[in-house]
Scaffold this active site. Sequence first.
Site, PDB file in Angstrom:
ATOM      1  N   HIS A  85       0.861  -1.181   0.000  1.00 42.95           N
ATOM      2  CA  HIS A  85       0.000   0.000   0.000  1.00 42.95           C
ATOM      3  C   HIS A  85       0.897   1.231   0.000  1.00 42.95           C
ATOM      4  O   HIS A  85       0.860   2.023  -0.930  1.00 42.95           O
ATOM      5  CB  HIS A  85      -0.943  -0.012   1.203  1.00 42.95           C
ATOM      6  CG  HIS A  85      -1.954   1.090   1.181  1.00 42.95           C
ATOM      7  ND1 HIS A  85      -3.055   1.118   2.020  1.00 42.95           N
ATOM      8  CD2 HIS A  85      -2.036   2.225   0.439  1.00 42.95           C
ATOM      9  CE1 HIS A  85      -3.777   2.203   1.763  1.00 42.95           C
ATOM     10  NE2 HIS A  85      -3.170   2.906   0.826  1.00 42.95           N
ATOM     11  N   GLU A 163       0.596   7.837  -3.643  1.00 38.06           N
ATOM     12  CA  GLU A 163       1.341   7.573  -2.419  1.00 38.06           C
ATOM     13  C   GLU A 163       2.493   8.553  -2.236  1.00 38.06           C
ATOM     14  O   GLU A 163       2.749   9.029  -1.121  1.00 38.06           O
ATOM     15  CB  GLU A 163       1.848   6.128  -2.414  1.00 38.06           C
ATOM     16  CG  GLU A 163       0.748   5.096  -2.246  1.00 38.06           C
ATOM     17  CD  GLU A 163      -0.022   5.271  -0.943  1.00 38.06           C
ATOM     18  OE1 GLU A 163       0.616   5.283   0.125  1.00 38.06           O
ATOM     19  OE2 GLU A 163      -1.254   5.395  -0.990  1.00 38.06           O
ATOM     20  N   HIS A 167       1.908  11.317   0.779  1.00 40.91           N
ATOM     21  CA  HIS A 167       2.661  10.904   1.957  1.00 40.91           C
ATOM     22  C   HIS A 167       4.133  11.318   1.944  1.00 40.91           C
ATOM     23  O   HIS A 167       4.617  11.886   2.925  1.00 40.91           O
ATOM     24  CB  HIS A 167       2.539   9.392   2.135  1.00 40.91           C
ATOM     25  CG  HIS A 167       1.133   8.922   2.313  1.00 40.91           C
ATOM     26  ND1 HIS A 167       0.358   9.290   3.395  1.00 40.91           N
ATOM     27  CD2 HIS A 167       0.350   8.127   1.532  1.00 40.91           C
ATOM     28  CE1 HIS A 167      -0.843   8.736   3.280  1.00 40.91           C
ATOM     29  NE2 HIS A 167      -0.876   8.034   2.158  1.00 40.91           N
TER      30      HIS A 167
END
Length: 299
Positions: A85, A163, A167
């Site tokens: 993930h 992602e 992040h």
Amino acid sequence: MLIATSTLLFIGVVHATCTLSSLYPNIQACVDLPLQYSCENTTALTNSCCNVAKGGLVVQTQFWDTYTGLERFGQLLPQGSWGIHGLWPDNCDGSFDEYCDLTRQYDPDPSPATLPNGIIVPPYKGPSVRTFIEEFQRFDLLRHMDTFWINQGAPNDEFWAHEFSKHATCTSTFDVACYEPGYKKHQEVVNFYETVTKVFQMYPTYNMLAAAGILPSNKTTYSLARITNALSSQTGTIHYLGCSNNGTSLDEVWYFHHVLGTEQYGSFKPVNSTTPSSCNEKGIWYYERTTGSERRVTY
């Protein structure tokens, strides 16, 4: 199957077989600084490129999907493995920031599209992040990502872009300034992807569960305690287990860490989850994958 290295991992530099542009940041200024784990430091961290000063509770997250929706295009899940993930930079209190640098926003479908402070995250319309990796000739990295970092319902590279943008831009050691002098555009993006794939290999979730007799099944359910204990017996910590369908379908695991040094090459110390499980105590399904949704993989 994935191979666990240890509960404390020193992430080293991986060299490809051809001449490549370097990806690593400049950590020369870090050599003489005090050694401190993120979220455990007793004095202020003086160089945010040398320590994970922002986003110091680092979370390695994995998915258990049963299909991709794009099987007809060859986008398949890795047999005998959970999927990546991401690698998330939570704050030490368990809160988190997101989309921290909109000049490095490569997500074509931002989520959330509006931040809590009201700032709108504009959809990215430029070249795919796949081309960033190709520019650095990291075809080995691309193969690994296309094997283990699989999206559902959309191309893989859109997931990777999400992602990084959401992040990695909130992780201090991936700031552009950490790659000076001589920064090459998108260097930190590719370095982030390299880091994510290496930290993922610390946790062979499928193998750990299988070794404890917990295998995907459409006939048998498991208790939360059994799943938790199987993983904790190998890591020494309690992890977040995520379940959809009102807490009945296992589909996520999060591994929490404090980091000594940079996120790229530092030592990851497992710590307990700051987030309670969303799974029921009993009757948890760990479903088999859909026929035709997996490919055999080699390591």
